[in-house]
Design a protein around this motif. Structure first.
Motif, PDB file in Angstrom:
ATOM      1  N   ARG A  36      -1.090 -13.706   1.347  1.00 11.68           N
ATOM      2  CA  ARG A  36      -1.681 -13.342   2.633  1.00 11.68           C
ATOM      3  C   ARG A  36      -1.630 -11.837   2.900  1.00 11.68           C
ATOM      4  N   PRO A  37      -0.528 -11.124   2.549  1.00  9.46           N
ATOM      5  CA  PRO A  37      -0.524  -9.668   2.773  1.00  9.46           C
ATOM      6  C   PRO A  37      -1.638  -8.952   2.011  1.00  9.46           C
ATOM      7  N   GLN A  38      -1.981  -9.457   0.817  1.00  8.82           N
ATOM      8  CA  GLN A  38      -3.041  -8.831   0.047  1.00  8.82           C
ATOM      9  C   GLN A  38      -4.420  -9.190   0.615  1.00  8.82           C
ATOM     10  N   ILE A  39      -4.586 -10.432   1.059  1.00  2.42           N
ATOM     11  CA  ILE A  39      -5.848 -10.830   1.681  1.00  2.42           C
ATOM     12  C   ILE A  39      -6.133  -9.946   2.880  1.00  2.42           C
ATOM     13  N   GLU A  40      -5.132  -9.767   3.723  1.00  4.45           N
ATOM     14  CA  GLU A  40      -5.333  -8.997   4.946  1.00  4.45           C
ATOM     15  C   GLU A  40      -5.550  -7.513   4.664  1.00  4.45           C
ATOM     16  N   ALA A  41      -4.848  -6.980   3.678  1.00  8.90           N
ATOM     17  CA  ALA A  41      -4.940  -5.544   3.414  1.00  8.90           C
ATOM     18  C   ALA A  41      -6.210  -5.161   2.668  1.00  8.90           C
ATOM     19  N   LEU A  42      -6.720  -6.041   1.819  1.00 11.02           N
ATOM     20  CA  LEU A  42      -7.820  -5.668   0.935  1.00 11.02           C
ATOM     21  C   LEU A  42      -9.185  -6.114   1.429  1.00 11.02           C
ATOM     22  N   SER A  43      -9.219  -6.993   2.447  1.00 13.44           N
ATOM     23  CA  SER A  43     -10.506  -7.515   2.895  1.00 13.44           C
ATOM     24  C   SER A  43     -11.303  -6.506   3.707  1.00 13.44           C
ATOM     25  N   ASP A  44     -10.723  -5.345   4.015  1.00 15.95           N
ATOM     26  CA  ASP A  44     -11.514  -4.321   4.696  1.00 15.95           C
ATOM     27  C   ASP A  44     -12.417  -3.569   3.733  1.00 15.95           C
ATOM     28  N   GLN A 222      -2.451   0.030 -17.133  1.00 17.05           N
ATOM     29  CA  GLN A 222      -1.448   0.697 -16.322  1.00 17.05           C
ATOM     30  C   GLN A 222      -0.286  -0.266 -16.094  1.00 17.05           C
ATOM     31  N   LEU A 223       0.905   0.291 -15.991  1.00 15.94           N
ATOM     32  CA  LEU A 223       2.117  -0.503 -15.787  1.00 15.94           C
ATOM     33  C   LEU A 223       2.820  -0.040 -14.528  1.00 15.94           C
ATOM     34  N   CYS A 224       3.239  -0.998 -13.710  1.00 12.43           N
ATOM     35  CA  CYS A 224       3.993  -0.677 -12.498  1.00 12.43           C
ATOM     36  C   CYS A 224       5.167  -1.635 -12.364  1.00 12.43           C
ATOM     37  N   ILE A 225       6.384  -1.111 -12.402  1.00 11.03           N
ATOM     38  CA  ILE A 225       7.595  -1.881 -12.128  1.00 11.03           C
ATOM     39  C   ILE A 225       8.066  -1.473 -10.741  1.00 11.03           C
ATOM     40  N   VAL A 226       8.040  -2.408  -9.817  1.00 13.28           N
ATOM     41  CA  VAL A 226       8.325  -2.113  -8.414  1.00 13.28           C
ATOM     42  C   VAL A 226       9.825  -2.233  -8.166  1.00 13.28           C
ATOM     43  N   PRO A 227      10.444  -1.186  -7.631  1.00 13.51           N
ATOM     44  CA  PRO A 227      11.894  -1.242  -7.394  1.00 13.51           C
ATOM     45  C   PRO A 227      12.245  -2.171  -6.243  1.00 13.51           C
ATOM     46  N   GLY A 228      13.447  -2.745  -6.359  1.00 11.29           N
ATOM     47  CA  GLY A 228      13.974  -3.563  -5.273  1.00 11.29           C
ATOM     48  C   GLY A 228      13.183  -4.824  -5.027  1.00 11.29           C
ATOM     49  N   MET A 235       5.294 -10.215  -1.818  1.00  8.15           N
ATOM     50  CA  MET A 235       5.773 -10.588  -0.495  1.00  8.15           C
ATOM     51  C   MET A 235       6.915  -9.685  -0.036  1.00  8.15           C
ATOM     52  N   GLU A 236       7.739  -9.239  -0.992  1.00 12.42           N
ATOM     53  CA  GLU A 236       8.914  -8.440  -0.655  1.00 12.42           C
ATOM     54  C   GLU A 236       8.567  -6.975  -0.393  1.00 12.42           C
ATOM     55  N   ARG A 237       7.601  -6.430  -1.116  1.00 13.10           N
ATOM     56  CA  ARG A 237       7.206  -5.026  -0.967  1.00 13.10           C
ATOM     57  C   ARG A 237       5.697  -4.933  -0.745  1.00 13.10           C
ATOM     58  N   PRO A 238       5.173  -5.598   0.289  1.00 11.20           N
ATOM     59  CA  PRO A 238       3.713  -5.671   0.439  1.00 11.20           C
ATOM     60  C   PRO A 238       3.042  -4.327   0.652  1.00 11.20           C
ATOM     61  N   GLY A 239       3.668  -3.435   1.415  1.00  6.71           N
ATOM     62  CA  GLY A 239       3.049  -2.144   1.659  1.00  6.71           C
ATOM     63  C   GLY A 239       2.849  -1.357   0.378  1.00  6.71           C
ATOM     64  N   LEU A 240       3.898  -1.284  -0.445  1.00  2.00           N
ATOM     65  CA  LEU A 240       3.826  -0.540  -1.698  1.00  2.00           C
ATOM     66  C   LEU A 240       2.867  -1.218  -2.672  1.00  2.00           C
ATOM     67  N   VAL A 241       2.978  -2.535  -2.812  1.00  4.07           N
ATOM     68  CA  VAL A 241       2.091  -3.263  -3.717  1.00  4.07           C
ATOM     69  C   VAL A 241       0.638  -3.074  -3.307  1.00  4.07           C
ATOM     70  N   ASN A 242       0.342  -3.210  -2.022  1.00  8.73           N
ATOM     71  CA  ASN A 242      -1.039  -3.091  -1.561  1.00  8.73           C
ATOM     72  C   ASN A 242      -1.596  -1.693  -1.799  1.00  8.73           C
ATOM     73  N   GLN A 243      -0.767  -0.672  -1.608  1.00 13.15           N
ATOM     74  CA  GLN A 243      -1.222   0.695  -1.848  1.00 13.15           C
ATOM     75  C   GLN A 243      -1.577   0.904  -3.322  1.00 13.15           C
ATOM     76  N   LEU A 249      -7.865  -0.666  -7.761  1.00 14.98           N
ATOM     77  CA  LEU A 249      -9.163  -1.310  -7.594  1.00 14.98           C
ATOM     78  C   LEU A 249     -10.246  -0.307  -7.241  1.00 14.98           C
ATOM     79  N   ASP A 250      -9.921   0.624  -6.356  1.00 16.81           N
ATOM     80  CA  ASP A 250     -10.905   1.633  -5.969  1.00 16.81           C
ATOM     81  C   ASP A 250     -11.366   2.451  -7.171  1.00 16.81           C
ATOM     82  N   ALA A 251     -10.417   2.786  -8.040  1.00 17.82           N
ATOM     83  CA  ALA A 251     -10.762   3.549  -9.228  1.00 17.82           C
ATOM     84  C   ALA A 251     -11.565   2.719 -10.218  1.00 17.82           C
ATOM     85  N   ALA A 252     -11.324   1.394 -10.238  1.00 18.62           N
ATOM     86  CA  ALA A 252     -12.016   0.519 -11.179  1.00 18.62           C
ATOM     87  C   ALA A 252     -13.370   0.067 -10.672  1.00 18.62           C
ATOM     88  N   SER A 253     -13.631   0.200  -9.402  1.00 20.58           N
ATOM     89  CA  SER A 253     -14.898  -0.310  -8.810  1.00 20.58           C
ATOM     90  C   SER A 253     -16.074   0.615  -9.125  1.00 20.58           C
TER      91      SER A 253
END
Length: 253
Positions: A36-44, A222-228, A235-243, A249-253
């Motif tokens: 749900r955090p990704q649906i809400e953040a990316l649907s704009d 690309q590789l991303c290991i998210v801390p904590g 769900m735990e780090r939605p702000g960082l993951v969404n950014q 995605l923007d770069a790939a579009s």
């Protein structure tokens, strides 16, 4: 209600937002509520499509086992039903594995891929997360993970049209899936041509070296290991993951 019939089964899905198509594939014993955090953040910026697979979320179960061949076939059927020749794919856990298989075997259908918490084989799971114990929903690792496990179980009981007792049937099917599948060779990932982001938490139930190996096997990934974060990083780090996902995605579009 937002249902579509796929292979004779009423399949719940949500479609929201405007822009290039982005299909979200949830994890095992999950629903789209975990995304749900990704649906809400990316649907704009994206037209977000979020289906729920048989026996999970609001979609009823069907007879027979759960296999990754079926998950991929269901995803292709959904793309066809939505008249999507191709789409960006964001998958989590089982959904991320399906995304890798789609990008590898059906390259024309995948514009880009975000694979969160994927593994290529059961040996990719950590020692404290054996294949027969499952992934999310089966084994808590600390207070935060326990709370998320409880939420996933509560979501199943609240959403499932099969009734709360059917949870054990679905978990048994998933446990078998996770013991036996997937069986993807790293060399086969060289066939993936779509821009790819491989992501996991630094305390994921997937071995970090396994995640690094997946990224290394996909040319230019690309590789991303998210801390904590654990397996439930989105769900735990939605702000960082969404950014990070949005920038990719923007770069790939």
């Amino acid at each position: 209600m937002p249902y579509i019939t796929l292979s004779g089964l009423p399949t719940y899905h949500e479609v929201t937002g405007t822009g290039p198509p982005l299909v979200l594939l949830h994890g095992g014993f999950c629903s789209i509520e975990t995304l749900r955090p990704q649906i809400e953040a990316l649907s704009d910026s994206y037209r977000v499509y979020a289906p729920e697979r048989p026996g999970q979320g609001r979609t009823p179960d069907r007879d027979g086992p759960i296999t990754f061949d079926l998950i991929v076939a269901d995803t292709l059927a959904y793309l066809d039903a939505m008249c999507l020749g191709s789409a960006h794919i964001l998958g989590f856990s089982d959904g991320a594995i399906a995304g890798l298989l789609l990008a590898k075997d059906h390259p024309g259908r995948v514009r880009s891929l975000v694979a969160i918490g994927a593994n290529l084989d059961p040996a990719g799971l950590t020692d404290d997360q054996p294949a027969d114990m499952g992934k999310p929903g089966e084994q808590a690792r600390g207070a935060g993970m326990s709370m998320i496990d409880s939420q996933i179980r509560a979501d199943y009981e609240r959403l499932s049209p099969d009734g709360t007792d059917h949870a054990e049937v679905v978990l048994e099917k998933l446990a078998r899936l996770w013991r036996e599948e997937p069986q993807i060779t790293p060399a086969s990932l060289a066939a993936i041509a779509a821009p790819t982001l491989v992501m996991a938490g630094d305390h994921d139930s997937i071995r970090i070296e396994h995640t690094v190996g997946i990224a290394g096997a996909v040319l230019g990934a690309q590789l991303c290991i998210v801390p904590g974060a654990s397996h439930m990083v989105m769900m735990e780090r939605p702000g960082l993951v969404n950014q990070i996902v949005r920038e990719f995605l923007d770069a790939a579009s």
